[in-house]
Design a protein around this motif. Structure first.
Motif, PDB file in Angstrom:
ATOM      1  N   VAL A 154      -0.702  30.895  23.624  1.00  0.00           N
ATOM      2  CA  VAL A 154      -1.962  30.664  22.916  1.00  0.00           C
ATOM      3  C   VAL A 154      -2.491  32.024  22.451  1.00  0.00           C
ATOM      4  O   VAL A 154      -2.411  33.007  23.190  1.00  0.00           O
ATOM      5  CB  VAL A 154      -2.981  29.976  23.863  1.00  0.00           C
ATOM      6  CG1 VAL A 154      -4.339  29.837  23.219  1.00  0.00           C
ATOM      7  CG2 VAL A 154      -2.448  28.622  24.309  1.00  0.00           C
ATOM      8  N   PRO A 155      -3.022  32.110  21.246  1.00  0.00           N
ATOM      9  CA  PRO A 155      -3.551  33.398  20.773  1.00  0.00           C
ATOM     10  C   PRO A 155      -4.657  33.924  21.693  1.00  0.00           C
ATOM     11  O   PRO A 155      -5.446  33.158  22.248  1.00  0.00           O
ATOM     12  CB  PRO A 155      -4.128  33.070  19.396  1.00  0.00           C
ATOM     13  CG  PRO A 155      -3.475  31.803  18.982  1.00  0.00           C
ATOM     14  CD  PRO A 155      -3.157  31.058  20.237  1.00  0.00           C
ATOM     15  N   ALA A 156      -4.703  35.233  21.840  1.00  0.00           N
ATOM     16  CA  ALA A 156      -5.716  35.863  22.681  1.00  0.00           C
ATOM     17  C   ALA A 156      -7.125  35.535  22.201  1.00  0.00           C
ATOM     18  O   ALA A 156      -8.065  35.513  22.997  1.00  0.00           O
ATOM     19  CB  ALA A 156      -5.513  37.376  22.712  1.00  0.00           C
ATOM     20  N   SER A 157      -7.277  35.250  20.927  1.00  0.00           N
ATOM     21  CA  SER A 157      -8.608  34.944  20.388  1.00  0.00           C
ATOM     22  C   SER A 157      -9.227  33.719  21.070  1.00  0.00           C
ATOM     23  O   SER A 157     -10.449  33.640  21.203  1.00  0.00           O
ATOM     24  CB  SER A 157      -8.535  34.721  18.874  1.00  0.00           C
ATOM     25  OG  SER A 157      -7.653  33.643  18.576  1.00  0.00           O
ATOM     26  N   ILE A 158      -8.395  32.781  21.533  1.00  0.00           N
ATOM     27  CA  ILE A 158      -8.917  31.618  22.255  1.00  0.00           C
ATOM     28  C   ILE A 158      -9.506  32.080  23.587  1.00  0.00           C
ATOM     29  O   ILE A 158     -10.607  31.672  23.974  1.00  0.00           O
ATOM     30  CB  ILE A 158      -7.814  30.558  22.473  1.00  0.00           C
ATOM     31  CG1 ILE A 158      -7.237  30.090  21.133  1.00  0.00           C
ATOM     32  CG2 ILE A 158      -8.332  29.396  23.309  1.00  0.00           C
ATOM     33  CD1 ILE A 158      -8.243  29.441  20.207  1.00  0.00           C
ATOM     34  N   GLY A 159      -8.801  32.940  24.277  1.00  0.00           N
ATOM     35  CA  GLY A 159      -9.314  33.479  25.534  1.00  0.00           C
ATOM     36  C   GLY A 159     -10.575  34.304  25.333  1.00  0.00           C
ATOM     37  O   GLY A 159     -11.543  34.172  26.082  1.00  0.00           O
ATOM     38  N   TRP A 160     -10.574  35.152  24.299  1.00  0.00           N
ATOM     39  CA  TRP A 160     -11.759  35.972  24.018  1.00  0.00           C
ATOM     40  C   TRP A 160     -12.953  35.106  23.611  1.00  0.00           C
ATOM     41  O   TRP A 160     -14.084  35.342  24.039  1.00  0.00           O
ATOM     42  CB  TRP A 160     -11.463  37.018  22.939  1.00  0.00           C
ATOM     43  CG  TRP A 160     -10.661  38.168  23.469  1.00  0.00           C
ATOM     44  CD1 TRP A 160      -9.369  38.477  23.157  1.00  0.00           C
ATOM     45  CD2 TRP A 160     -11.071  39.142  24.423  1.00  0.00           C
ATOM     46  NE1 TRP A 160      -8.967  39.583  23.853  1.00  0.00           N
ATOM     47  CE2 TRP A 160      -9.999  40.021  24.640  1.00  0.00           C
ATOM     48  CE3 TRP A 160     -12.260  39.363  25.118  1.00  0.00           C
ATOM     49  CZ2 TRP A 160     -10.069  41.099  25.528  1.00  0.00           C
ATOM     50  CZ3 TRP A 160     -12.335  40.435  26.005  1.00  0.00           C
ATOM     51  CH2 TRP A 160     -11.243  41.290  26.191  1.00  0.00           C
ATOM     52  N   GLY A 161     -12.700  34.099  22.799  1.00  0.00           N
ATOM     53  CA  GLY A 161     -13.785  33.202  22.399  1.00  0.00           C
ATOM     54  C   GLY A 161     -14.370  32.467  23.587  1.00  0.00           C
ATOM     55  O   GLY A 161     -15.594  32.339  23.721  1.00  0.00           O
TER      56      GLY A 161
END
Length: 135
Positions: free
Chosen positions: A82-89
């Motif tokens: 999963v893209p890191a942007s999902i975790g950051w969001g």
């Protein structure tokens, strides 16, 4: 890491739904009689009664969080990162929510967020450089 992140999201969503759903059982009959249809504007700004119970349980983030968790877990099972942007969001959402409402269990969302960010970073570091790929 991705499977644990997904499972954690599903557990957090389910606990939220069960706990707040159980606290609001008195209003369930009103939900299915049309009591929430055609509510005045004030009820959307300051939900109370059956409307407030709906938005804090079945209408909350719990079901989408469980679905996101199922998706993340399934992607991890297929070895898709999963893209890191999902975790950051997810992390930003949890921190902002915790800054607004304290005490809150929203900080528990930092666990799957950190797992997703770490998984994406590990995948990025283990991926071959773009110049090394065969054409």
């Amino acid at each position: 890491m991705g499977r644990w992140a997904g499972r954690t999201l599903m557990i957090l969503g389910a606990v939220h739904l069960v706990v707040l759903g159980a606290q609001n059982l008195d209003f369930v009959d009103e939900w299915f009689t049309g009591a929430l249809w055609g509510l005045p504007r004030e009820e959307f700004i300051h939900p109370s009664g059956a409307n407030g119970a709906f938005w804090s349980s079945i209408g909350s983030f719990a079901v989408p969080m469980m679905l996101l968790g199922a998706l993340v877990a399934d992607l991890a099972r297929r070895s898709v990162t999963v893209p890191a942007s999902i975790g950051w969001g997810l992390a930003v959402w949890c921190v902002v929510g915790a800054a607004i409402l304290e005490p809150t269990p929203m900080l528990l969302g930092l666990v799957p967020a950190a797992l997703l960010i770490r998984q994406a970073r590990a995948a990025r570091l283990s991926a071959p450089a773009s110049g090394d790929r065969a054409r």
